[in-house]
Scaffold this motif. Structure first.
Motif, PDB file in Angstrom:
ATOM      1  N   ARG A  59       0.971  -1.191  -0.019  1.00  0.00           N
ATOM      2  CA  ARG A  59      -0.066  -0.055  -0.012  1.00  0.00           C
ATOM      3  C   ARG A  59       0.773   1.086   0.005  1.00  0.00           C
TER       4      ARG A  59
ATOM      5  N   HIS B 201      -4.405  -3.671   1.032  1.00  0.00           N
ATOM      6  CA  HIS B 201      -4.995  -2.370  -0.071  1.00  0.00           C
ATOM      7  C   HIS B 201      -6.394  -3.066  -0.364  1.00  0.00           C
TER       8      HIS B 201
ATOM      9  N   SER C  11      -8.896  -1.442  -1.389  1.00  0.00           N
ATOM     10  CA  SER C  11      -9.757  -1.057  -2.767  1.00  0.00           C
ATOM     11  C   SER C  11      -8.700  -1.239  -3.866  1.00  0.00           C
ATOM     12  N   ARG C  12      -7.773  -1.990  -3.992  1.00  0.00           N
ATOM     13  CA  ARG C  12      -6.768  -2.262  -4.926  1.00  0.00           C
ATOM     14  C   ARG C  12      -6.429  -3.838  -4.902  1.00  0.00           C
TER      15      ARG C  12
ATOM     16  N   ALA D  61     -13.920  -2.874   5.418  1.00  0.00           N
ATOM     17  CA  ALA D  61     -14.424  -1.382   5.770  1.00  0.00           C
ATOM     18  C   ALA D  61     -13.746  -0.959   6.915  1.00  0.00           C
TER      19      ALA D  61
ATOM     20  N   ARG E 246      -8.484  -7.701  -3.300  1.00  0.00           N
ATOM     21  CA  ARG E 246      -8.481  -6.616  -2.536  1.00  0.00           C
ATOM     22  C   ARG E 246      -8.651  -6.900  -1.203  1.00  0.00           C
TER      23      ARG E 246
ATOM     24  N   ASP F  71      -5.621   4.402  -1.174  1.00  0.00           N
ATOM     25  CA  ASP F  71      -6.690   3.297  -0.674  1.00  0.00           C
ATOM     26  C   ASP F  71      -7.785   3.880   0.270  1.00  0.00           C
ATOM     27  N   ALA F  72      -8.815   3.015  -0.140  1.00  0.00           N
ATOM     28  CA  ALA F  72      -9.962   3.834   0.800  1.00  0.00           C
ATOM     29  C   ALA F  72      -9.960   3.610   2.214  1.00  0.00           C
TER      30      ALA F  72
END
Length: 204
Positions: free
Chosen positions: A2, A105, A107-108, A130, A156, A182-183
């Motif tokens: 990340r 990560h 979201s990746r 989340a 992810r 990243d989220a």
């Protein structure tokens, strides 16, 4: 792994000594047995790696294209992208006795493959994508041997350490992740200790 922008540049310049400091793989002396979770290195197969992502390797089917002296299989895989794919290369050292932390990560996806020597990639199950407070669990960790000619795409949220050389003093590997923040989590300082301050020890 990340990072975004400056973090990618840092990873590209990661030296062997920096890698050792980042992963804190100094050993397990002084730790109680309850703190140490031992795992055996695994041969990389599609079935074994499925909980963590996907495996790319030479298919056991006829090629989609061929010439007089070449054969091509396409596609052998794909990635879910909504931003440019950033590529980097890591020079890594021999597999340490143990590791104490991982990153992820959420979201990746991440593509990873060795250049010319086998490497070991420790991974942990993707959970609680989340949650800002999620931590890796030693019971969820496996370590896979990736041979030249093989590649992985980590799903992810898959926890992972850097990859390490299997049997040489050092090895090179490429990785690819989307160039975007990243989220969840801190791209500049992504390393998270295992729950309960435990460590994963590798058994050959």
């Amino acid at each position: 792994m990340r990072y975004f922008c400056a973090s990618i540049a840092k990873k590209l310049l990661l030296s062997i000594s920096d890698l050792a400091k980042t992963t804190k793989g100094a050993g397990t002396m002084g730790l109680t047995a309850e703190k140490v979770h031992r795992i055996r290195l695994q041969v990389l197969t599609e079935e074994a790696f499925r909980p963590y992502g996907r495996v790319l390797e030479l298919p056991e089917v006829p090629p989609s294209k061929r010439g007089d002296i070449w054969q091509c299989w396409f596609p052998v895989g794909s990635m879910q992208l909504d931003a440019p794919l950033g590529l980097g290369i890591v020079r890594t050292s021999r597999l340490p006795q143990s590791i104490a932390d991982m990153e992820r990560h959420v979201s990746r996806e991440e593509l990873l493959f060795p250049v010319d020597k086998p490497i070991v990639q420790p991974v942990g199950l993707p959970k609680d994508l989340a949650s800002e407070k999620a931590v890796p669990q030693v019971e969820d960790v496996q370590a896979f041997i990736i041979q030249p000619g093989q590649a992985i795409i980590m799903a992810r949220g898959t926890w992972h350490a850097p990859a390490y050389a299997l049997e040489h003093e050092e090895a090179l590997y490429y990785f690819g992740v989307e160039i975007k923040p990243d989220a969840v989590g801190d791209d500049a300082n992504p390393w998270v200790k295992f729950y309960g301050e435990r460590v994963v020890e590798f058994v050959r």
